[in-house]
Scaffold this active site. Sequence first.
Site, PDB file in Angstrom:
ATOM      1  N   GLU A 163      44.278  41.073  28.531  1.00 41.59           N
ATOM      2  CA  GLU A 163      43.986  39.903  27.680  1.00 41.59           C
ATOM      3  C   GLU A 163      43.599  40.248  26.249  1.00 41.59           C
ATOM      4  O   GLU A 163      42.592  39.767  25.727  1.00 41.59           O
ATOM      5  CB  GLU A 163      42.895  39.057  28.355  1.00 41.59           C
ATOM      6  CG  GLU A 163      43.321  38.592  29.735  1.00 41.59           C
ATOM      7  CD  GLU A 163      42.187  37.954  30.562  1.00 41.59           C
ATOM      8  OE1 GLU A 163      41.101  37.717  30.013  1.00 41.59           O
ATOM      9  OE2 GLU A 163      42.413  37.698  31.753  1.00 41.59           O
ATOM     10  N   GLU A 268      48.319  37.698  39.159  1.00 41.96           N
ATOM     11  CA  GLU A 268      47.127  36.930  39.577  1.00 41.96           C
ATOM     12  C   GLU A 268      47.549  35.500  39.856  1.00 41.96           C
ATOM     13  O   GLU A 268      47.106  34.561  39.210  1.00 41.96           O
ATOM     14  CB  GLU A 268      46.065  36.939  38.464  1.00 41.96           C
ATOM     15  CG  GLU A 268      45.628  38.323  38.042  1.00 41.96           C
ATOM     16  CD  GLU A 268      44.547  38.320  36.968  1.00 41.96           C
ATOM     17  OE1 GLU A 268      43.900  37.278  36.736  1.00 41.96           O
ATOM     18  OE2 GLU A 268      44.352  39.376  36.353  1.00 41.96           O
TER      19      GLU A 268
HETATM   20  O1  9MR Z   1      38.384  36.203  39.939  1.00 40.29           O
HETATM   21  C1  9MR Z   1      37.456  36.799  39.070  1.00 40.29           C
HETATM   22  C2  9MR Z   1      36.121  36.083  39.182  1.00 40.29           C
HETATM   23  O2  9MR Z   1      35.556  36.324  40.450  1.00 40.29           O
HETATM   24  C3  9MR Z   1      35.200  36.524  38.075  1.00 40.29           C
HETATM   25  O3  9MR Z   1      34.015  35.741  38.112  1.00 40.29           O
HETATM   26  C4  9MR Z   1      35.898  36.361  36.737  1.00 40.29           C
HETATM   27  C5  9MR Z   1      35.020  36.776  35.592  1.00 40.29           C
HETATM   28  O4  9MR Z   1      35.693  36.703  34.385  1.00 40.29           O
HETATM   29  O5  9MR Z   1      37.067  37.150  36.732  1.00 40.29           O
HETATM   30  C6  9MR Z   1      37.998  36.695  37.661  1.00 40.29           C
HETATM   31  O6  9MR Z   1      39.201  37.423  37.551  1.00 40.29           O
HETATM   32  C7  9MR Z   1      39.881  37.356  36.302  1.00 40.29           C
HETATM   33  C8  9MR Z   1      40.716  38.593  36.157  1.00 40.29           C
HETATM   34  O7  9MR Z   1      39.926  39.738  36.333  1.00 40.29           O
HETATM   35  C9  9MR Z   1      41.413  38.642  34.813  1.00 40.29           C
HETATM   36  N1  9MR Z   1      42.216  37.454  34.607  1.00 40.29           N
HETATM   37  C10 9MR Z   1      41.539  36.198  34.825  1.00 40.29           C
HETATM   38  C11 9MR Z   1      40.854  36.172  36.192  1.00 40.29           C
HETATM   39  C12 9MR Z   1      40.191  34.850  36.412  1.00 40.29           C
HETATM   40  O8  9MR Z   1      39.148  34.694  35.487  1.00 40.29           O
END
Ligand code: 9MR
Length: 380
Positions: A163, A268
């Site tokens: 990102e 994802e």
């Molecule tokens: O699914 C993840 C969630 O449990 C966390 O709280 C969150 C914190 O930012 O991150 C989520 O995963 C992210 C991923 O690592 C990167 N792309 C976006 C995902 C959803 O936020």
Amino acid sequence: MMRRLLYDLPLVLMALPLWYACCATPSAGNVTLKDALKDKFHIGVALNEALITGRDTAGVRVLEQQFSAIVAENCMKSMHIHPEENRYDFTLPDQFVALGEKNKMWITGHTLIWHSQLSPWFCVDEEGNNVSPEVLKQRMKAHISTIVGRYKGRIKGWDVVNEAILDNGELRRSKFYEILGEEYLPLAFRYAHEADPQAELYYNDYNEWFPAKRDAIVKLVRSLKEKGVRIDGVGMQGHVDMEYPAIEEYEKSILAFTQAGVKVMITEFDLSILPMPDRNVGAEVSAGFEYREELNPYRNGVPAGRMQEWTNRMGDFFDLFLKHRDKVTRVTMWGITDRDSWKNDFPIHGRTDYPLLFDRDYQPKAAVSRIIKAAEGVGF
Ligand code: 9MR
């Protein structure tokens, strides 16, 4: 003899559909996602702590039956794996990798350099001021080489940078950018390659169907390649909803990234069934909206018609991935069941969403057999 045949014929005819359903073509009930997709692409899933430690026994059963690839949802992010400059915590990551190896799964590491869930010490000194470019480079190198080096030859691919680009195509003004400018991007990939020359290296992001973002990622891939820096793939996160994006826009990005000379993986995937307060959300972690009842319409279940629309859209996305199975190497769901999805709390806290392939009771949704049938319908 003839009489006997005539006598048995109605029985045989009656039994035919039964035989056909269970034996002639493998029905969705017997065939798993990973079997059906075996020659197409890896079907992966993100693992939370309960799955990694085995506490979620029902979830582990579904994981082992249905999926061929894994990624860690949180435990390899810098704030967890590297909480202090001189301390790493490999407890969960080691278990995660062992689980993948036990099941002969494709293991992806997520993620090395990301502005979010970043360890608070990473980019600042003891007074909280930004460190110098030299210090940040040393820290990035130590972080990347320690983690990638530990799992050398075992983790097959890494989301090296996550990102870094905004929806308007500009580089995100993260701490990494503030201190090092755009140089931090090739540096991260170089450090990862040095630590494990065999590992595949990816750039990963959301909302990549926004034209300006798509173009900026293509530019990034090309510029890394021109510098001789290894990059193998672009990860398309795919946190999508019922309105956005149009399948054609998503397809344009698959094609654009492939034309830039890299593989594509859907990293994802989840499909929210809920109304979105703003089309630009994607997975922008800073986004947050106030709870309103009308934005949480399916607390007690989803009407059949709406569920069918969801199944159709999920099916359409997988049809697209199957169409481009020569370019898409992996499709990873962001969780196994709806009960675990981050979408229940994003971008509005406390809603009931239904974005994944297995329901809150670990049962496959209709979309699973829809995907299996589609996979069986295409050639290799
Ligand atoms: O699914 C993840 C969630 O449990 C966390 O709280 C969150 C914190 O930012 O991150 C989520 O995963 C992210 C991923 O690592 C990167 N792309 C976006 C995902 C959803 O936020």
